[in-house]
Enzyme design. Structure first.
Site, PDB file in Angstrom:
ATOM      1  CB  CYS A   1      -0.962  -0.008   1.180  1.00 23.99           C
ATOM      2  SG  CYS A   1      -0.194  -0.269   2.787  1.00 23.99           S
ATOM      3  N   GLY A   2       1.977   1.181  -0.734  1.00 23.22           N
ATOM      4  CA  GLY A   2       2.838   2.346  -0.882  1.00 23.22           C
ATOM      5  C   GLY A   2       3.439   2.782   0.439  1.00 23.22           C
TER       6      GLY A   2
END
Length: 291
Positions: free
Chosen positions: A88-89
């Site tokens: 998720c970055g």
């Protein structure tokens, strides 16, 4: 040097990965739509509760409520909102960095291992701070999986209210990602307990209100409602932010896979062309040797 078979296998592996990241992007996009609608619908109510509480307290500055009790700060709580998974970055990383800044700057005078209590949402935050031997009072996992529920918010709220009243901590910060849009999330640090109401309320004090029931009754009702709404809003903000970060990360991964496949395909074509040229030269050389 890699053989043609090695390059073909690499291209196949990257294509399979690309299919997975593309599917994950689509799943995150579908979840984001629901999460975005939920936080957009919740924000006006949260804003309205805060405005109403502010107006009531402005006309009754000597009010007292146990959840707004300002006392000497000996222990500090941090409600940290992370995600249970990666991919998720920078969602988890940004929150962790902000907590570290909070510990190093604003809480540097405290014994961090003893006087700072963590309430951690998400496995990633729990793994980091339990490994560093911080005091984890409560941890909550699988909050956003498969879907955030109001009952989970209530469980967190009851825990932090009880610990504040019982003196486990004297001040509580919440650190979370606020959803802005699909490509932007903002890390926010807010004081959640004791509840602080804005003091510059002269324009509100000059307005006369008729309260029914009385001010004290309204304050007793509004303060728990405000805290309940804030915890729910923070979780909704984080939910929308994590799905947005996940969608962006998977989109970037899909595009990166596309570039890798293109480069590998060029390498494969060059190697194949070199192999064919070599075979032709060997045939020609053999033919010339027979003359």
């Amino acid at each position: 040097m890699a053989t043609l078979r090695d390059i073909r296998n690499r291209i196949k592996a990257v294509k399979n990965t690309q299919k997975i990241t593309k599917a994950m992007k689509m799943v995150a996009a579908a979840k984001l739509r629901r999460a975005q609608d939920a936080i957009i619908n919740a924000r006006p109510y949260a804003k309205g509760i805060k405005s109403m509480l502010t107006r009531v307290i402005a006309t009754n500055p000597d009010f007292y409520h146990i959840l707004s009790n300002q006392r000497e700060v000996k222990n500090v709580g941090i409600l940290l909102i992370t995600y249970d998974k990666g991919l998720c970055g920078s969602f988890n990383t940004n929150v962790i960095k902000e907590v570290q800044r909070l510990l190093n700057e604003e809480l540097s005078d405290f014994d961090l291992q003893t006087n700072v209590k963590f309430y951690v949402v998400g496995k990633k935050g729990y793994d980091i701070y339990s490994f560093q031997n911080f005091k984890i009072e409560k941890s909550y996992t699988q909050i956003f999986l498969p879907r955030l529920k109001y009952e989970q918010s209530q469980r967190i709220l009851e825990d932090i209210k009880a610990d504040f009243i019982n003196g486990v901590f004297d001040k509580l910060y919440v650190v979370y990602n606020e959803f802005k849009n699909v490509i932007q999330q903002k890390v926010v640090v807010e004081q959640l307990l004791p509840i602080v109401v804005p003091q510059n309320l002269d324009e509100v004090k000059n307005v006369e209100y008729i309260f029914e029931p009385g001010k004290e009754t309204l304050i007793e009702k509004l303060i728990p409602e405000f805290l309940d709404t804030e915890v729910w809003r923070v979780l909704l903000e984080s939910q929308a932010a994590v799905f947005a970060a996940q969608m962006t990360a998977m989109d970037n991964a899909t595009e990166n896979a596309k570039e890798i496949i293109y480069e590998l395909q060029l390498t494969y074509n060059k190697a194949r062309q070199a192999a064919i040229t070599k075979e032709i030269l060997e045939v020609v050389s053999g033919a010339n040797a027979l003359k």
